[in-house]
Write an enzyme that holds these catalytic residues in place. Structure first.
Site, PDB file in Angstrom:
ATOM      1  N   ASP A 109       0.811  -1.211   0.000  1.00 26.06           N
ATOM      2  CA  ASP A 109       0.000   0.000   0.000  1.00 26.06           C
ATOM      3  C   ASP A 109       0.846   1.263   0.000  1.00 26.06           C
ATOM      4  O   ASP A 109       1.473   1.603   1.004  1.00 26.06           O
ATOM      5  CB  ASP A 109      -0.904  -0.019   1.232  1.00 26.06           C
ATOM      6  CG  ASP A 109      -1.852   1.166   1.285  1.00 26.06           C
ATOM      7  OD1 ASP A 109      -2.099   1.775   0.226  1.00 26.06           O
ATOM      8  OD2 ASP A 109      -2.345   1.472   2.375  1.00 26.06           O
ATOM      9  N   ASP A 327      -2.312   5.461  -5.186  1.00 26.52           N
ATOM     10  CA  ASP A 327      -2.579   4.502  -4.116  1.00 26.52           C
ATOM     11  C   ASP A 327      -2.654   3.083  -4.677  1.00 26.52           C
ATOM     12  O   ASP A 327      -3.641   2.705  -5.308  1.00 26.52           O
ATOM     13  CB  ASP A 327      -3.890   4.860  -3.417  1.00 26.52           C
ATOM     14  CG  ASP A 327      -4.132   4.033  -2.169  1.00 26.52           C
ATOM     15  OD1 ASP A 327      -3.259   3.210  -1.827  1.00 26.52           O
ATOM     16  OD2 ASP A 327      -5.181   4.200  -1.542  1.00 26.52           O
TER      17      ASP A 327
END
Length: 507
Positions: A109, A327
């Site tokens: 992430d 992201d």
């Protein structure tokens, strides 16, 4: 120049070049993880580990192929780990932690900072298929107290329960939450993280800060997901902790598209050698904001076919710098309503099919098309600051809904989750690009790449040097070698922002 002198100089250059390659190869093979780089293998769910090249293949006699064989993959001490795509589109990165090592799979992430995994005893945890990490069984696990300097790093990443920074008895308990409601709470600790090298040997990185989560909740976590590997910009992220020992805080990855064969793999690389270079590379600057966790860049707008749709429809207002977060921990892309509505309207005009809308409890309203195979168009072009224009095909902009089996637009209205006017650039639209993050140079680079082709998705030292060398030498006429298949030859920074799923919200 006389013929004899030309021949002598030609041989001198050949000797120099061979000597250079000898030194480069042998120094690379002798190096270790400190000051070098390493790669992380991205593997879709249920994928086997595949070799990077065929060891039984007869070596080529060409100079390029001979030295490529020596230089690829990177040196035998380069660490690697598996990463696979899970059911929900997340990429799970495999790390082994503790002594003896325990394998964990955490969401890779770029939108968050903390590295954490579910730990025993787990007082209130989501369902996990694999055994949880038990710190009591690890000889290298060290809990941190409130008096530890590292405990203060949580100020930028979450919160701690410490009443005094001088308390060397109370444990450094953390609380870290995400905008989608998911949260982890536990103890900040130091632990050894182990990855496999390209030769199969283990490589250990000691004293890595991790969160040992004893209370973890969230409907978005699936049973295969054992935590999160934060790759963001904060001091506690994986790249910030290991970057100084690898030659710099930089890394790159190449994500396979959602419709790729389940056995397809891609690569993530860290440190020296992870730079994204070569023909077709475009770059955009990273924007500094008060958000200390995510990678902020600026999008001016998108084009559907030849029709440009600006991010800000008002001609009097400049585009806000840092209006986009890159992201990898969120599959879909989210757009503010004033940007989403005209973009989708133009998309519908250019698709000769009647759209259907699906109310999804996770994503909100989806624009879908009743087709068993993906659409054939149109192409979307994303216009980043600095002239970086990325063309997206339906492979990257549409995904097949698991329940309804329709193909749906992979961009949603962010007002379903938040009122913030920013773009969350998810991992579907990042697929089939080699993307490099350079925290030191404050730059993000993109290169169109077939990420299902493992060798094409790996930046290597030999590639960079050979590209330079093979373009330089023909100019002087001493060696005429070509690579196979090729010829020789926005206003004030954003202050505060919340991401939608994997970016944490401070408490």
């Amino acid at each position: 120049m006389a013929a004899a002198d030309h021949s002598t100089l030609r041989h001198l250059h050949l000797v120099t070049i061979n000597l250079f390659f000898y030194l480069v190869c042998h120094s690379s093979l002798a190096s270790n993880v400190h000051g070098g780089g390493f790669s992380v293998q991205l593997i879709r769910r249920n994928s086997p580990n595949s070799p990077f090249y065929n060891h039984n293949k007869a070596p080529s006699r060409s100079l390029y192929r001979r030295f490529r064989h020596l230089m690829e993959p990177s040196n035998p001490k380069t660490p690697q780990s598996e990463v696979r795509r899970d059911y929900d589109g997340e990429h799970l990165m495999k790390l082994s932690i503790g002594t003896p090592p325990v394998d964990i799979y955490g969401v890779a992430d770029t939108g968050s900072t903390l590295i954490w995994t579910q730990c025993e005893p787990c007082l209130d945890c989501y369902k996990q298929k694999n055994p949880k990490f038990d710190p009591r069984k690890s000889s290298t696990y060290r809990s941190l107290t409130c008096g530890a300097q590292e405990c203060n790093l949580l100020i930028d990443s979450g919160s701690n329960s410490c009443s005094s920074p001088d308390d060397h008895k109370a444990l450094c308990n953390y609380s870290y939450s995400y905008v989608d409601g998911a949260a982890t709470r536990g103890v900040l600790a130091k632990e050894t993280i182990i990855m496999k090298s390209t030769s199969g040997e283990p490589v250990s990185v000691k004293n890595i800060l991790i969160g040992c989560g004893h209370n973890n909740t969230g409907e978005t976590f699936l049973e295969n997901q054992m935590g999160v590997v934060g790759l963001g910009t904060g001091n506690m992220s994986f790249i910030s902790q290991i970057g100084p020992g690898l030659g710099g805080k930089r890394f790159s990855y190449c994500l396979v598209p959602p419709h790729a064969n389940p056995t397809a793999t891609s690569k993530m690389s860290f440190g020296n050698g992870s730079e994204v270079l070569g023909e077709g590379v475009v770059s955009t600057p990273l924007i500094s904001t008060l958000d200390k966790t995510a990678y902020h860049v600026t999008i001016a707008g998108m084009s559907v076919g030849d029709k440009f749709v600006p991010f800000n429809s008002s001609e009097t207002n400049a585009v806000l710098k840092g209006n986009t977060i890159l992201d990898s921990g969120t599959p879909n892309t989210y757009l503010p309503q004033q940007f989403y509505d005209p973009l989708v309207a133009e998309l519908k005009k250019q698709i000769p099919r009647a759209p259907i809308e699906i109310a999804d409890p996770t994503f909100g309203t989806l624009v879908c098309y009743n087709t068993a195979t993906n659409l054939k168009g149109p192409t979307l072009t994303v216009h980043f600051e600095g002239g970086a224009n990325l063309q997206l095909t339906p492979t990257q902009t549409f995904f097949q809904h698991q329940e309804f089996k329709n193909f749906c637009f992979a961009m949603q209205n962010s007002s379903y989750v938040t009122n913030d006017d920013f773009v969350l650039y998810g991992n579907y639209v990042q697929s089939n690009f080699l993307i490099g993050f350079d925290l030191d140079r404050r730059l993000v680079s993109f290169k169109p790449t077939d990420c299902t082709n493992t060798s094409a998705a790996i930046p290597t030292p030999f590639f960079y040097f050979s590209t330079y060398l093979l373009n330089l030498l023909p100019i002087y006429g001493y060696i005429d070698i070509a690579r196979p298949g090729e010829k020789s030859k926005v206003e004030n920074p954003r202050n505060e922002v919340q991401a939608l799923t994997r970016v944490q919200r401070n408490k």
